[in-house]
Motif scaffolding. Structure first.
Motif, PDB file in Angstrom:
ATOM      1  N   UNK A 105       0.705  -1.163  -0.056  1.00 13.81           N
ATOM      2  CA  UNK A 105      -0.047   0.034  -0.022  1.00 13.81           C
ATOM      3  C   UNK A 105       0.989   1.455   0.029  1.00 13.81           C
ATOM      4  N   UNK A 106       2.042   1.076   0.622  1.00 11.25           N
ATOM      5  CA  UNK A 106       2.973   2.288   0.300  1.00 11.25           C
ATOM      6  C   UNK A 106       3.093   2.641  -0.994  1.00 11.25           C
ATOM      7  N   UNK A 107       3.487   1.664  -1.817  1.00 12.19           N
ATOM      8  CA  UNK A 107       3.397   1.838  -3.237  1.00 12.19           C
ATOM      9  C   UNK A 107       2.183   2.347  -3.825  1.00 12.19           C
ATOM     10  N   UNK A 117      -0.811   7.099  -5.882  1.00 10.67           N
ATOM     11  CA  UNK A 117      -2.266   8.093  -6.027  1.00 10.67           C
ATOM     12  C   UNK A 117      -1.826   9.424  -5.584  1.00 10.67           C
ATOM     13  N   UNK A 118      -1.408   9.461  -4.383  1.00  5.83           N
ATOM     14  CA  UNK A 118      -1.008  10.808  -3.664  1.00  5.83           C
ATOM     15  C   UNK A 118      -0.206  11.769  -4.474  1.00  5.83           C
ATOM     16  N   UNK A 160       6.960  -2.591  -2.046  1.00  6.50           N
ATOM     17  CA  UNK A 160       6.687  -1.112  -2.379  1.00  6.50           C
ATOM     18  C   UNK A 160       6.627  -1.090  -3.884  1.00  6.50           C
ATOM     19  N   UNK A 161       7.598  -1.365  -4.327  1.00  9.22           N
ATOM     20  CA  UNK A 161       7.793  -1.336  -6.143  1.00  9.22           C
ATOM     21  C   UNK A 161       6.586  -2.104  -6.644  1.00  9.22           C
ATOM     22  N   UNK A 162       6.322  -3.304  -6.057  1.00 10.27           N
ATOM     23  CA  UNK A 162       5.141  -4.107  -6.846  1.00 10.27           C
ATOM     24  C   UNK A 162       3.697  -3.137  -6.614  1.00 10.27           C
ATOM     25  N   UNK A 206       9.357   6.916  -9.939  1.00  9.93           N
ATOM     26  CA  UNK A 206       9.025   6.237  -8.740  1.00  9.93           C
ATOM     27  C   UNK A 206      10.149   5.555  -7.994  1.00  9.93           C
ATOM     28  N   UNK A 207      10.901   6.161  -6.888  1.00  6.45           N
ATOM     29  CA  UNK A 207      11.857   5.354  -6.353  1.00  6.45           C
ATOM     30  C   UNK A 207      11.438   4.487  -5.369  1.00  6.45           C
TER      31      UNK A 207
END
Length: 281
Positions: A132-134, A139-140, A162-164, A199-200
């Motif tokens: 969900x972090x990713x 989205x944010x 996170x990447x996934x 996106x890192x």
């Protein structure tokens, strides 16, 4: 079972909690050993009465913080004064980020149980929080790039949890996505101008991009920082309510928030509580 305290978070803007009332009934063998700070669940829609009805104790911040075990979902420097000598601290700690904080805990004889190292049969216990972090980070942040999502040509650095999440979210929004990892960073650096959002998400332990690399981004491109502290970009974490800063003399924006998952604090509080309640026994 030792007594365990659940004080409210002292980290700015952090809203996740570690125990919801329904899971006391379902998972906790001895609710009388659970001590909840008054007002603990309010932001998630739970009252003190909800906890009391499950036979937990509702107490002051001082009492909740002074027990044998203290649960801090997101540890921060402001927690140091309330952590007691020889106490056990359970939560996301990330002590590698600050040697002085770590030394203070060692000097107090604290036993630290970091959530970031909770694995069972090779799988991370709080996997959904990372994915969900990713998703939430995309989205944010993506509204600051100036395009509708399907028009983006995106690069994601990192193939982990996170990447996934970031990859899935970008693809669901219709963006074209290229994925890079440690082994292909050389190719990415040569291609950096091709992307209007980067996106890192990598969990690297040394610098993988610096200001010189970022200066080669195309004008107007957005940089989204969701990974480890491996970007030497000269920008720091921002407020959830104002999450971007200009970089490259204003040619680009960079997004960085320390605790992106708290954007879904109600969902993740239930998830964390269900996953971790068995440990509280």
């Amino acid at each position: 079972m030792k007594r365990i305290g659940f004080p409210k978070s002292r980290m700015k803007e952090e809203e996740r909690i570690a125990l919801v009332p329904e899971h006391i009934t379902r998972f906790i063998k001895n609710p009388s050993y659970v001590y909840i700070e008054t007002g603990y669940g309010e932001r998630c829609g739970f009252t003190d009465k909800d906890y009391l009805e499950r036979k937990a104790n509702v107490v002051s911040e001082q009492e909740a913080s002074g027990l044998e075990v203290i649960c801090l979902p997101k540890f921060c420097k402001d927690d140091l004064p309330r952590i007691q000598h020889n106490q056990t601290v359970f939560g996301w700690l990330h002590l590698e980020r600050d040697a002085e904080d770590t030394k203070q805990l060692i000097d107090k004889g604290v036993t630290a149980i970091p959530w970031e190292f909770l694995y069972k049969k090779g799988e991370y216990t709080l996997k959904e929080n990372r994915e969900l972090t990713g998703r939430l980070g995309v989205l944010h942040s993506i509204v600051y790039g100036g395009k509708k999502p399907s028009e983006y040509k995106a690069a994601v650095i990192g193939r982990g949890m996170v990447g996934s999440g970031a990859i899935k979210q970008l693809e669901e929004l219709g963006a074209k996505v290229a994925v890079y990892d440690w082994n292909t960073m050389g190719i990415f650096k040569r291609n950096i101008k091709l992307y209007d959002v980067i996106v890192h998400c990598a969990d690297a332990r040394k610098t993988i991009l610096n200001k010189e690399h970022l200066s080669k981004m195309q004008i107007g491109a957005l940089f989204v920082h969701l990974g480890s502290d491996s970007i030497d970009g000269g920008f720091i974490a921002q407020s959830i309510y104002s999450p971007v800063v200009p970089i490259n003399d204003g040619r680009n924006l960079a997004y960085r928030v320390n605790h992106v998952p708290t954007l879904a604090y109600k969902t993740l509080s239930r998830y964390i509580s269900k996953k971790l309640s068995p440990y509280f026994n």
